[in-house]
Design an enzyme around this catalytic site. Sequence first.
Site, PDB file in Angstrom:
ATOM      1  N   TYR A 197     -51.901  88.271 110.887  1.00 12.20           N
ATOM      2  CA  TYR A 197     -52.298  87.030 111.565  1.00 12.20           C
ATOM      3  C   TYR A 197     -52.305  85.838 110.618  1.00 12.20           C
ATOM      4  CZ  TYR A 197     -53.814  89.963 115.500  1.00 12.20           C
ATOM      5  OH  TYR A 197     -53.849  90.858 116.544  1.00 12.20           O
TER       6      TYR A 197
ATOM      7  N   LYS B  63     -51.266 102.672 109.252  1.00  9.07           N
ATOM      8  CA  LYS B  63     -49.960 103.179 109.679  1.00  9.07           C
ATOM      9  C   LYS B  63     -49.187 103.496 108.404  1.00  9.07           C
ATOM     10  CE  LYS B  63     -46.837 103.931 112.942  1.00  9.07           C
ATOM     11  NZ  LYS B  63     -46.935 105.074 113.871  1.00  9.07           N
TER      12      LYS B  63
ATOM     13  N   ASP C 101     -51.645 105.054 115.910  1.00  9.97           N
ATOM     14  CA  ASP C 101     -51.193 105.534 117.228  1.00  9.97           C
ATOM     15  C   ASP C 101     -52.043 106.722 117.675  1.00  9.97           C
ATOM     16  OD1 ASP C 101     -50.007 106.652 114.995  1.00  9.97           O
ATOM     17  OD2 ASP C 101     -48.052 106.979 115.915  1.00  9.97           O
TER      18      ASP C 101
ATOM     19  N   ASP D 218     -58.171  94.334 116.132  1.00  8.62           N
ATOM     20  CA  ASP D 218     -58.173  93.486 117.325  1.00  8.62           C
ATOM     21  C   ASP D 218     -57.916  94.356 118.562  1.00  8.62           C
ATOM     22  OD1 ASP D 218     -58.044  91.346 119.017  1.00  8.62           O
ATOM     23  OD2 ASP D 218     -56.200  90.488 118.198  1.00  8.62           O
TER      24      ASP D 218
ATOM     25  N   ASP E 210     -60.917  96.103 121.367  1.00 11.57           N
ATOM     26  CA  ASP E 210     -60.887  95.818 122.810  1.00 11.57           C
ATOM     27  C   ASP E 210     -60.791  97.113 123.606  1.00 11.57           C
ATOM     28  OD1 ASP E 210     -61.125  93.136 122.472  1.00 11.57           O
ATOM     29  OD2 ASP E 210     -59.383  92.605 123.694  1.00 11.57           O
TER      30      ASP E 210
END
Length: 349
Positions: A139, A188, A220, A244, A248
């Site tokens: 980001y 990852k 994943d 992020d 959620d």
Amino acid sequence: MDFRIALIKGDGIGPEIVDSATKVLDKIGEKFNHKFNYVDLIAGGVAIDKYGHPLPEETVKECLKSDSVILGAVGGPKWDNLPGELRPERALLGVRKALNLYSNLRPAKLYKALQQYCPLRTASSFDILIVRELTGGIYFGERGRRNTENGVEAYDTESYSVMEIERIGRVAFEAARKRNRKLTSIDKANVLESSRLWRETMHKLKEEYKDVEYSDMLVDNAAMQLIRDPSQFDVIVTSNMFGDILSDEASQLTGSIGMLPSASLGEGTLGLYEPIHGSAPDIAGTKKANPIATILSASMMLRYSFNLIEEADAIDNAVEKALDIGYTTSDIGGNLNTDEVTQKIIELI
Ligand code: NAD
């Protein structure tokens, strides 16, 4: 002890729910002999109306002088058509940046009394704390567009330094020590070099925290495991983007947006504490707002900024009892209003 707490009540239901949190803090002050002094500051839509800008300098200055900050929520339809820089939500990014808050703590807890609201048929209760890195990663990395022989191409860059990984890692290990001493680091590392450095750094750090049970998980798989059995997690630490998305996902498993607190922390003890929901303009002024997310944010402030564990536990236990008895607002099936739920929680403390 004496504490100076900056209050940014904001817009919509913001003032109603922050008032609930301060009433609960005052009860804690009375019971445990602390004094919470509040400084009212403005940001968001109300600041746009008054000063033409969502985050007055004075607000930032006063936040920096305080021991901690509680924020309600900002925004609403009145300011929806303003250009990006002037929108109320800019105040959030501005405060986080000015206070250098690089870690975001988001608990996702399924209370026994609220199991019917969890979308998973098989879920028993769970209690997860997600620690998300907040000021680095993709980001904030280099981004842009460039011409190639195949036409325009866009790119975003994920990069993390050892310093950035180490400091968020410490926040997570310390948080695990205050909970059930179990930490899962999500990355990852089978694909991304930034994740391989993340993992290496976490592995060095875990040597300093041998009392915490540590494991790695690929993102994943983590997305699947959260749905399969969320109760396997205690604390999760992960990068900005993975955090992020996963926070959620986890918040939805708890079934109610009005219940979820959050904390953003930097160096030292100054933190920003806020519910994860928005300003709920549809119910503002009706006293229907569930104050629990903000009350639990105040509890996180006691726990993480002031290290007042017994006091934080007193709030969390009172909230749990209120839910068990059914002292709730209508979003979670009750028939009490904001002030009545607050009052019941105060009585239970
Ligand atoms: P929202 O979270 O405000 O509301 C979504 C739905 O959840 C609404 O139906 C609302 O009534 C309900 N809800 C939210 N909090 C509740 C509570 N405590 N008790 C009971 N019900 C509750 O999201 P939205 O409608 O997408 O956004 C409204 C405004 O809030 C927008 O201007 C948005 O930009 C802003 N917003 C601010 C923040 C923040 O300040 N951190 C976060 C998200 C959205």
